[in-house]
Design a protein around this motif. Structure first.
Motif, PDB file in Angstrom:
ATOM      1  N   GLU A   1      24.808 -18.262   1.136  1.00 38.54           N
ATOM      2  CA  GLU A   1      24.176 -16.551   1.278  1.00 38.54           C
ATOM      3  C   GLU A   1      23.656 -16.088   0.047  1.00 38.54           C
ATOM      4  N   ALA A   2      23.189 -15.729   0.737  1.00 34.88           N
ATOM      5  CA  ALA A   2      21.928 -14.600  -0.448  1.00 34.88           C
ATOM      6  C   ALA A   2      22.607 -13.910  -1.044  1.00 34.88           C
ATOM      7  N   GLU A   3      22.001 -14.000  -2.229  1.00 32.04           N
ATOM      8  CA  GLU A   3      22.849 -12.556  -3.680  1.00 32.04           C
ATOM      9  C   GLU A   3      21.664 -11.560  -3.935  1.00 32.04           C
ATOM     10  N   ILE A   4      21.776 -10.116  -3.205  1.00 32.58           N
ATOM     11  CA  ILE A   4      20.559  -8.827  -3.166  1.00 32.58           C
ATOM     12  C   ILE A   4      20.978  -8.298  -4.141  1.00 32.58           C
ATOM     13  N   PHE A   5      20.169  -7.931  -5.535  1.00 32.73           N
ATOM     14  CA  PHE A   5      20.372  -7.646  -6.118  1.00 32.73           C
ATOM     15  C   PHE A   5      19.841  -5.761  -6.321  1.00 32.73           C
ATOM     16  N   PRO A   6      20.253  -5.132  -6.491  1.00 35.00           N
ATOM     17  CA  PRO A   6      19.850  -3.627  -6.043  1.00 35.00           C
ATOM     18  C   PRO A   6      19.122  -2.671  -7.098  1.00 35.00           C
ATOM     19  N   ASP A   7      18.273  -2.365  -6.614  1.00 33.60           N
ATOM     20  CA  ASP A   7      16.890  -1.286  -7.171  1.00 33.60           C
ATOM     21  C   ASP A   7      16.459  -1.840  -7.817  1.00 33.60           C
ATOM     22  N   MET A   8      15.984  -3.473  -7.648  1.00 32.15           N
ATOM     23  CA  MET A   8      14.917  -4.029  -8.413  1.00 32.15           C
ATOM     24  C   MET A   8      13.321  -4.383  -7.731  1.00 32.15           C
ATOM     25  N   GLY A   9      12.992  -4.885  -8.166  1.00 24.40           N
ATOM     26  CA  GLY A   9      11.200  -5.065  -7.060  1.00 24.40           C
ATOM     27  C   GLY A   9      11.501  -6.858  -7.741  1.00 24.40           C
ATOM     28  N   HIS A  10      10.183  -6.784  -6.927  1.00 22.33           N
ATOM     29  CA  HIS A  10       9.693  -8.439  -6.636  1.00 22.33           C
ATOM     30  C   HIS A  10      10.123  -9.298  -7.755  1.00 22.33           C
TER      31      HIS A  10
ATOM     32  N   GLU B   1       5.688   2.327 -16.630  1.00 24.19           N
ATOM     33  CA  GLU B   1       4.295   2.166 -17.067  1.00 24.19           C
ATOM     34  C   GLU B   1       3.999   1.356 -18.089  1.00 24.19           C
ATOM     35  N   SER B   2       3.868   1.217 -18.567  1.00 26.30           N
ATOM     36  CA  SER B   2       3.164   0.871 -19.682  1.00 26.30           C
ATOM     37  C   SER B   2       3.717  -0.432 -19.487  1.00 26.30           C
ATOM     38  N   ASP B   3       4.568  -0.862 -19.040  1.00 27.49           N
ATOM     39  CA  ASP B   3       5.122  -2.395 -19.069  1.00 27.49           C
ATOM     40  C   ASP B   3       3.847  -3.197 -17.911  1.00 27.49           C
ATOM     41  N   VAL B   4       4.498  -2.402 -16.932  1.00 26.69           N
ATOM     42  CA  VAL B   4       3.528  -2.762 -14.976  1.00 26.69           C
ATOM     43  C   VAL B   4       2.130  -3.358 -16.132  1.00 26.69           C
ATOM     44  N   VAL B   5       1.736  -1.682 -17.060  1.00 30.67           N
ATOM     45  CA  VAL B   5      -0.098  -1.952 -17.038  1.00 30.67           C
ATOM     46  C   VAL B   5      -0.395  -2.922 -18.110  1.00 30.67           C
TER      47      VAL B   5
ATOM     48  N   LEU C   1      -1.410  -1.316  -8.004  1.00 26.91           N
ATOM     49  CA  LEU C   1      -1.763  -2.492  -6.835  1.00 26.91           C
ATOM     50  C   LEU C   1      -0.642  -3.593  -7.328  1.00 26.91           C
ATOM     51  N   ALA C   2       0.143  -3.635  -8.952  1.00 24.93           N
ATOM     52  CA  ALA C   2       0.557  -4.615  -9.477  1.00 24.93           C
ATOM     53  C   ALA C   2       1.815  -3.406  -9.421  1.00 24.93           C
ATOM     54  N   ARG C   3       1.853  -1.954  -9.968  1.00 27.69           N
ATOM     55  CA  ARG C   3       3.226  -1.922  -9.143  1.00 27.69           C
ATOM     56  C   ARG C   3       3.942  -2.142  -7.642  1.00 27.69           C
ATOM     57  N   GLU C   4       2.869  -1.940  -6.760  1.00 32.44           N
ATOM     58  CA  GLU C   4       3.096  -1.916  -5.431  1.00 32.44           C
ATOM     59  C   GLU C   4       3.989  -3.103  -5.079  1.00 32.44           C
ATOM     60  N   SER C   5       3.647  -4.087  -5.308  1.00 28.81           N
ATOM     61  CA  SER C   5       3.842  -5.437  -5.452  1.00 28.81           C
ATOM     62  C   SER C   5       4.836  -6.492  -5.519  1.00 28.81           C
ATOM     63  N   PHE C   6       5.039  -6.254  -6.532  1.00 32.71           N
ATOM     64  CA  PHE C   6       5.721  -6.715  -7.693  1.00 32.71           C
ATOM     65  C   PHE C   6       7.200  -5.875  -8.231  1.00 32.71           C
ATOM     66  N   PHE C   7       6.817  -4.414  -8.524  1.00 35.78           N
ATOM     67  CA  PHE C   7       7.627  -3.737  -9.578  1.00 35.78           C
ATOM     68  C   PHE C   7       8.205  -2.365  -8.878  1.00 35.78           C
ATOM     69  N   SER C   8       9.588  -2.221  -9.818  1.00 37.52           N
ATOM     70  CA  SER C   8      10.350  -1.102  -8.943  1.00 37.52           C
ATOM     71  C   SER C   8      10.300   0.171  -9.962  1.00 37.52           C
ATOM     72  N   SER C   9      10.313   1.155  -9.483  1.00 33.10           N
ATOM     73  CA  SER C   9       9.703   2.486  -9.234  1.00 33.10           C
ATOM     74  C   SER C   9      10.908   2.383 -11.228  1.00 33.10           C
ATOM     75  N   GLN C  10      11.729   1.632 -11.048  1.00 30.67           N
ATOM     76  CA  GLN C  10      12.316   1.598 -12.402  1.00 30.67           C
ATOM     77  C   GLN C  10      11.684   1.061 -13.933  1.00 30.67           C
ATOM     78  N   THR C  11      10.777   0.679 -13.381  1.00 29.48           N
ATOM     79  CA  THR C  11       9.547  -0.323 -14.074  1.00 29.48           C
ATOM     80  C   THR C  11       8.833   0.457 -15.268  1.00 29.48           C
TER      81      THR C  11
END
Length: 276
Positions: free
Chosen positions: A227-236, A166-170, A154-164
């Motif tokens: 103006e906003a600056e949006i970073f590609p390939d990043m999660g929350h 799994e050990s860090d997400v845990v 659930l944390a990955r879904e809300s806060f992290f991209s697929s690039q993070t």
């Protein structure tokens, strides 16, 4: 006493400290992973506060009953301990708190990172509820607001991209905190008033953010006439994602371009009436 992680020191070249404000379910630790050392190494004094009931900060009342005004008081109490008003840097809910704080206070600069929108958190709440209706309902009934985000999945879904990794997400998911249901309501109706904010703002967002959408970040930036600056390939969680260094470097470059003179502005009386 609130938990405050304090690194580095002010210097002649960087006389103004940086105060980092975390988002919902997080605490000061999320800034201590990378950002505090990064900015301390650049010659800044960098501090991160854990709002009451988060991290190692106690709360005089149950966390779920804490209000937005309580969190604003926490920020104010830390600012009051500093010799000069800091640059305020807020993530997610912390960005909303920074917006509200700057309505009534002057600061040298402010940075909003994947900030809860100026229009409020209703859309985020609805997205989370649609994804996990049972968990959000159970959390509402039991007062355990951690339920919809409290596992690595659930944390990955809300806060992290697929690039993070799994050990860090845990590891990060294990450090997530409960949250105030009262504040979730406050951030729906106690909307910031951009016309009252004169502090220059840098507003950053993440392309793969499922919590605060890029279009919401852009709308917030538009409200503050920038103006906003949006970073590609990043999660929350832009301060914890693998690309965190690019975010920190952008903030550093922006701060270096500004005239950050120490000052203390007299706050106006803050209003708490609902706005739309």
């Amino acid at each position: 006493m609130l938990e405050v992680i304090d690194k580095g020191a002010c210097s002649e070249s960087h006389p103004v400290p940086l105060l980092f404000v975390h988002g919902a379910w997080h605490a000061a630790w999320c800034w201590d992973e990378h950002f505090l050392d990064f900015f301390a190494d650049k010659g800044f004094r960098a501090l991160a506060v854990s709002l009451r009931g988060h991290g190692n900060s106690p709360s005089p009342k149950p966390l779920r009953t804490c209000s937005l005004a309580d969190y604003l008081d926490d920020v104010d109490s830390v600012v009051d301990t500093l010799p000069t008003t800091p640059v305020l840097i807020g993530h997610s809910m912390g960005g909303f708190i920074v917006q509200k704080y700057l309505e009534a206070h002057q600061a040298p600069a402010g940075v909003l990172i994947a900030s809860a929108p100026q229009r409020g958190s209703f859309a985020f709440t609805m997205r989370l509820t649609r994804r996990h209706p049972w968990l959000t309902t159970k959390g509402l009934i039991t007062g355990n607001a951690l339920l919809p985000v409290g596992t690595p999945e659930l944390a990955r879904e809300s806060f992290f991209s697929s690039q993070t990794p799994e050990s860090d997400v845990v590891r990060y998911a294990a450090r997530l905190n409960g949250e105030s249901q009262r504040v979730a309501i406050d951030t729906i109706w106690m909307l910031p008033r951009p016309k009252r904010v004169t502090t220059p703002l840098l507003i950053l967002g993440a392309e793969c953010d499922r919590s605060i959408l890029s279009k919401e970040v852009r709308t917030t930036a538009n409200a503050y006439r920038t103006e906003a600056e949006i970073f590609p390939d990043m999660g929350h969680d832009m301060m914890l994602e693998p690309g965190w260094a690019a975010v920190a470097e952008r903030i550093h470059t922006w701060l270096e371009m500004r005239d950050l003179r120490p000052h203390r502005g007299e706050p106006d009386q803050q209003e708490t009436t609902p706005t739309g």
